[in-house]
Enzyme design. Structure first.
Site, PDB file in Angstrom:
ATOM      1  N   ASP A   1      38.301 -20.913 -50.425  1.00 59.47           N
ATOM      2  CA  ASP A   1      37.010 -21.100 -51.079  1.00 59.47           C
ATOM      3  C   ASP A   1      37.165 -21.526 -52.539  1.00 59.47           C
ATOM      4  OD1 ASP A   1      35.813 -20.396 -48.723  1.00 59.47           O
ATOM      5  OD2 ASP A   1      35.408 -18.320 -49.299  1.00 59.47           O
ATOM      6  N   GLY A   2      38.189 -20.999 -53.224  1.00 61.29           N
ATOM      7  CA  GLY A   2      38.406 -21.385 -54.619  1.00 61.29           C
ATOM      8  C   GLY A   2      38.740 -22.856 -54.759  1.00 61.29           C
TER       9      GLY A   2
ATOM     10  N   SER B   1      28.042  -8.928 -51.939  1.00 62.29           N
ATOM     11  CA  SER B   1      28.774  -7.690 -52.238  1.00 62.29           C
ATOM     12  C   SER B   1      28.040  -6.838 -53.268  1.00 62.29           C
ATOM     13  CB  SER B   1      30.184  -8.015 -52.732  1.00 62.29           C
ATOM     14  OG  SER B   1      30.144  -8.705 -53.966  1.00 62.29           O
TER      15      SER B   1
END
Length: 293
Positions: free
Chosen positions: A71-72, A191
Site C-alpha cells: 500500500d505504501g 482503526s
C-alpha cells in the site's frame, strides 16, 4: 509505442526479481517501460527502456502506472500519477503471495490484462489540505486516504476545535483528528473507530482519536463542505500527516482546513468484483455465520 511507468518497492530482492519478469512480459508485447531515477540503480537495466526524474512529470505521456509493492508503494505511485491524470494499477506482492513466484498465473494475468487494455478505471476522491497560522499558509498538500492532525508529544493531549463550513461543532482534547476519504475509510480511519464507506460515495469522514469529550462521534460530511480543525492557542503543537508520507509541524493557534480534492486519483482494477466482496476478503469476515466456524 505504448509506455508504462513501472514503480517498484526495490527494497526487497524478491520484488526486483518480479520486476525483471514483468519487464520481460511487457517487452515481448511491445510495451515500453520507464522508471524513475531513484529506483533505476536498484533494478536490472533490462527492466526499463527509459529513466525519468522523480516528480510531477514522471508519468506524463504514459498509459498507466504499474505498481509492484504494498500500500505504501501504491501511495507513492499515486503522487506521480495524479498530475498526469493516468491510472494506477497496484499489484500487492506481499498480500497476494507471489513474492518468490514470478511465474505466478495471477501476476501473468495482470500483465496480460494490461497489455490487452482489459482493466477497469475508476475515479477515487481525494482531499485538499491547507494549514494556516495568522493568515499565512504553512502547508498546502493533498491525500488519497487521510489527513491526520495528531499531538506532537506523547505525554500531552491536543486541544482542538472542529468546525464544518466555519460553524463550530465541538472542542475537546484528543490524541488527534483524522479527515479521511471513502478510500481511506478502511485504512487508518477504520482503526480509529470510523465507519466503512463504499468508495463510490462522495463524502469526507471526520474521526476523532481518543477524544476526551461527551460528543466525539465520527462525522460524515459533504465533499463540498470545508472541515476545519483549529489548535488551541494556549495548547500544544500538532503534526499534520497526509497518507503517512507528507508531514508538517502545526503550532498552537494554527488551523487546518480539509475539502474535497480538485484532482481525483484514477485507480485501475483487473476485475469488476463488488466492493462488498473485496471488503469481506480484506477483513476475512465470517459471512456464513460465526457459530459454524
Amino acid at each position: 509505442m505504448r509506455e508504462i511507468l513501472l514503480v517498484v518497492h526495490t527494497g526487497r530482492a524478491d520484488n526486483r526479481r518480479v520486476a525483471e519478469k514483468v519487464a520481460t512480459w511487457f517487452a515481448a508485447a511491445g510495451v515500453r517501460l520507464r522508471v524513475v531515477d531513484e529506483e533505476a540503480p536498484d533494478l536490472d537495466p533490462s527492466c526499463y527502456a527509459g529513466v525519468v526524474p522523480l516528480g510531477p512529470t514522471a508519468a506524463e505521456g504514459t498509459e498507466l502506472v504499474f505498481v509492484l509493492g504494498g500500500d505504501g508503494t501504491l501511495l507513492r505511485a499515486a503522487e506521480l500519477a495524479r498530475p498526469a491524470g493516468v491510472p494506477v494499477l497496484g499489484v500487492n506482492l506481499g498480500r497476494v503471495g507471489f513474492l518468490a513466484e514470478a511465474e505466478s498465473d495471477a501476476l501473468a494475468e495482470a500483465v496480460e490484462l494490461v497489455v490487452e487494455q482489459g482493466y477497469l478505471v475508476e475515479d477515487r476522491m481525494t482531499i485538499d489540505v491547507t494549514a494556516t497560522l495568522a493568515g499565512e499558509v504553512i502547508a498546502d498538500t493533498w491525500a488519497l486516504n487521510e489527513a491526520s492532525l495528531e499531538k506532537s508529544s506523547r505525554e500531552r493531549i491536543l486541544d482542538v476545535t472542529i468546525d464544518v463550513d466555519r460553524r463550530p461543532v465541538s472542542s475537546f482534547g484528543c490524541d488527534g483528528v483524522l479527515c479521511a476519504t471513502p478510500t481511506g475509510s478502511t485504512a487508518y480511519a477504520y482503526s480509529a473507530g470510523g465507519p466503512i464507506v463504499w468508495p463510490d460515495v462522495q463524502a469526507m469522514l471526520v474521526v476523532p482519536s481518543n477524544a476526551h469529550a461527551m460528543f466525539s462521534r465520527p462525522l460524515v460530511v459533504s465533499p463540498r463542505s470545508v472541515v476545519g480543525v483549529s489548535i488551541d492557542t494556549d495548547g500544544q503543537s500538532g503534526v499534520l500527516c497526509c497518507d503517512g508520507r507528507r508531514t508538517f509541524e502545526v503550532p498552537p493557534g494554527a488551523r487546518v482546513e480539509v475539502r474535497g480534492g480538485r484532482l481525483p486519483i484514477k485507480l485501475a482494477r483487473l476485475r469488476d468484483d463488488p466492493f462488498t466482496d473485496r471488503l469481506v476478503d480484506k477483513f476475512a469476515l465470517p459471512v456464513h455465520g460465526w457459530r459454524s466456524r
